[in-house]
Enzyme design. Structure first.
Site, PDB file in Angstrom:
ATOM      1  N   HIS A   1       0.794  -1.175  -0.040  1.00  0.00           N
ATOM      2  CA  HIS A   1      -0.117   0.040   0.042  1.00  0.00           C
ATOM      3  C   HIS A   1       0.936   1.290   0.007  1.00  0.00           C
ATOM      4  CE1 HIS A   1      -2.825   2.879   1.901  1.00  0.00           C
ATOM      5  NE2 HIS A   1      -3.859   1.925   1.563  1.00  0.00           N
TER       6      HIS A   1
ATOM      7  N   ASP B   1       2.378  -4.641   8.379  1.00  0.00           N
ATOM      8  CA  ASP B   1       1.374  -3.837   8.362  1.00  0.00           C
ATOM      9  C   ASP B   1      -0.088  -4.806   8.292  1.00  0.00           C
ATOM     10  OD1 ASP B   1      -0.960  -2.607   7.361  1.00  0.00           O
ATOM     11  OD2 ASP B   1       0.041  -1.755   5.871  1.00  0.00           O
TER      12      ASP B   1
ATOM     13  N   GLN C   1      -5.052  -5.203   6.520  1.00  0.00           N
ATOM     14  CA  GLN C   1      -6.082  -6.099   5.716  1.00  0.00           C
ATOM     15  C   GLN C   1      -6.065  -7.357   6.630  1.00  0.00           C
ATOM     16  OE1 GLN C   1      -7.817  -5.411   3.310  1.00  0.00           O
ATOM     17  NE2 GLN C   1      -7.288  -3.382   3.115  1.00  0.00           N
TER      18      GLN C   1
ATOM     19  N   LYS D   1     -11.220  -0.870   9.802  1.00  0.00           N
ATOM     20  CA  LYS D   1     -11.424  -2.228   9.024  1.00  0.00           C
ATOM     21  C   LYS D   1     -11.689  -3.187   9.766  1.00  0.00           C
ATOM     22  CE  LYS D   1      -8.347  -0.290   5.323  1.00  0.00           C
ATOM     23  NZ  LYS D   1      -7.252  -0.310   4.889  1.00  0.00           N
TER      24      LYS D   1
ATOM     25  N   CYS E   1      -4.582   2.228  -3.869  1.00  0.00           N
ATOM     26  CA  CYS E   1      -3.280   2.742  -3.419  1.00  0.00           C
ATOM     27  C   CYS E   1      -2.048   1.918  -3.475  1.00  0.00           C
ATOM     28  CB  CYS E   1      -3.676   3.044  -1.690  1.00  0.00           C
ATOM     29  SG  CYS E   1      -4.835   4.051  -1.388  1.00  0.00           S
TER      30      CYS E   1
HETATM   31  C1  PLP Z   1      -6.174   0.364   4.605  1.00  0.00           C
HETATM   32  C2  PLP Z   1      -4.723   0.349   4.588  1.00  0.00           C
HETATM   33  C3  PLP Z   1      -3.716   1.220   5.051  1.00  0.00           C
HETATM   34  C4  PLP Z   1      -3.904   2.547   5.588  1.00  0.00           C
HETATM   35  O1  PLP Z   1      -4.823   2.517   6.620  1.00  0.00           O
HETATM   36  P1  PLP Z   1      -5.343   3.861   7.201  1.00  0.00           P
HETATM   37  O2  PLP Z   1      -6.389   3.480   8.095  1.00  0.00           O
HETATM   38  O3  PLP Z   1      -5.830   4.741   5.886  1.00  0.00           O
HETATM   39  O4  PLP Z   1      -4.204   4.716   7.864  1.00  0.00           O
HETATM   40  C5  PLP Z   1      -2.465   0.653   5.036  1.00  0.00           C
HETATM   41  N1  PLP Z   1      -2.075  -0.627   4.639  1.00  0.00           N
HETATM   42  C6  PLP Z   1      -2.820  -1.420   4.141  1.00  0.00           C
HETATM   43  C7  PLP Z   1      -2.707  -2.744   3.722  1.00  0.00           C
HETATM   44  C8  PLP Z   1      -4.111  -1.134   4.147  1.00  0.00           C
HETATM   45  O5  PLP Z   1      -5.319  -1.894   3.678  1.00  0.00           O
END
Ligand code: PLP
Length: 407
Positions: free
Chosen positions: A124, A201, A204, A227, A365
């Site tokens: 992302h 990260d 997801q 999320k 993104c």
């Molecule tokens: C949504 C997402 C982000 C960003 O999250 P925010 O809540 O917008 O800061 C970063 N990495 C991944 C894999 C995402 O799906």
């Protein structure tokens, strides 16, 4: 098919699902962008403002005590949910982007020009841009784990670029654009053998299955509440205590200091050092409630049901001639990224909206992934436990109509 999962009962928890879009019942297939919010989480925010709205950690009065203890309860809920050892290793942030910036900023002061950092090609933008900014200030070099043809990470190449010069490895657990689950256990172990730290990260992944951070032995982990059935603008950063102690904070201000004079400030202890200013108090408390909600249903049940939805959607969509799915693998969450030959992804998304179906279109993104597949975007349908098999049938019928209207 999973008959023990009472999706109709669960759907009653989500007020938005009774909404009509263009006179059709809303079919929400954009769960990977943000999840919908159950009534218990909405009520939790309302409750806060109606009953104990107050600033935390400062007041001597009862309301402030109540707000502080609810806020700290939420920290313990995050700690327990992700099996984190110490509550002070949980830092509340505005979300994954903020969390990653805390770590990249912290490392920009630690790294030198002889160091290397590694990101994956599946990232992302929020896991690419902060590192590019960091490299500019530290002079460290950025290496990228390339993708194999189907979009999975090329682990042989990872082994090649990983070395004793590598100081930090950053990657997502699950790709938001494709839904691919990365082999993070392997990556964490290989990186640790070379003495490199790893940030995962989990924006997801956390919605789809249970994650045990002590077992993973990862150095940093982050996710966003919105999320995970929680509110927007809240998330957390987990970091190992000794690393958080070594890092400088990203922001200065109130709440994060222990002593301030005009010549010098000493920082407060963890986690407050990284929580400058008044946080999103109601959001944090509601995030805790959202985790409770997910646990009341059970993440294992959620995972099984979503896998069934994915299998079903795969088998349906593949019946549409000219429809190509990107990132096919058995290690996937419930996301299908696709295009239909000869039709622009944006047009598909705009027409699906006429049928009440919400999907994401574009680059998600993650422009480097789109470049890898040589496309300028895809349609992404991301399913969650609030979706039904009937809705997938409706998507299938709508896509057939879209195809006959546009090609
Ligand atoms: C949504 C997402 C982000 C960003 O999250 P925010 O809540 O917008 O800061 C970063 N990495 C991944 C894999 C995402 O799906």
């Amino acid at each position: 098919m999973n008959l023990s999962f009472n999706v109709e009962k669960i759907r009653q928890d989500f007020p938005i699902l009774s909404k009509k879009i263009n006179n059709k019942p809303l079919i929400y297939f954009d769960n990977a962008a943000t999840s919908q919010t159950p009534i218990c989480v909405i009520d939790c925010i309302k409750d806060y403002y109606e009953k104990y709205n107050s600033n935390i950690h400062r007041g001597v009065h009862s309301l402030s005590d109540e707000a502080t203890s609810a806020y700290e309860d939420a920290r313990n809920k995050v700690k327990d949910h992700f099996n984190i050892k110490y509550s002070e290793e949980v830092i509340f942030t505005s979300g994954t982007t903020h969390s990653i910036n805390i770590v990249s900023n912290g490392f920009s002061k630690i790294l030198t020009k002889d160091d290397e950092i590694i990101v994956s090609g599946l990232e992302h933008h929020s896991n690419i841009v902060p590192w590019q900014m960091m490299i500019e200030s530290s002079g460290a070099k950025l290496k990228v784990i390339p993708l194999m043809e189907n979009g999975e990470l090329d682990m042989d190449e990872f082994a090649n670029i990983l070395s004793l010069k590598t100081k930090v490895v950053f990657l997502n657990h699950v790709s938001n654009a494709l839904g691919l689950i990365n082999p993070i256990e392997k990556i964490i172990n290989m990186s640790h053998e070379k003495g490199a730290y790893v940030l995962i990260d989990g924006a997801q992944s956390a919605a789809h299955f249970k994650i045990d951070l002590q077992k993973l032995n990862v150095d940093f982990f982050t996710a966003s509440a919105h999320k995970l059935c929680g509110p927007t603008g809240v998330g957390f950063l987990y970091g190992k205590k000794e690393l958080l102690h070594r890092m400088e904070p990203l922001m200065g201000g109130g709440e994060m200091i222990s002593d301030v004079t005009f010549s010098k400030t000493t920082y407060a202890d963890l986690p407050h050092k990284f929580e400058a200013g008044t946080p999103n108090i109601s959001g944090v408390i509601a995030f805790g409630r959202a985790l409770d909600y997910l646990n009341e249903i059970g993440l294992e049940k959620i995972e099984n049901y979503e896998n069934d939805l994915l299998d079903y959607a795969n088998s349906k969509l593949k019946q549409i001639e000219g429809l190509k799915i990107y990132g096919e693998s058995k290690n996937k969450t419930s996301v299908i990224s696709f295009n239909i030959e000869g039709i622009h992804s944006y047009d598909i998304g705009a027409l699906l909206d006429k049928f009440g179906i919400a999907v994401r279109t574009g680059q998600h993104c993650a422009q480097p992934i789109m470049d890898h597949f040589g496309v300028d975007g895809t349609v992404r349908a991301s399913f969650s436990f609030i979706n039904t098999f009937q809705e997938i049938d409706d998507l299938f019928e709508a896509l057939k109509k879209v195809k006959s209207m546009l090609s």
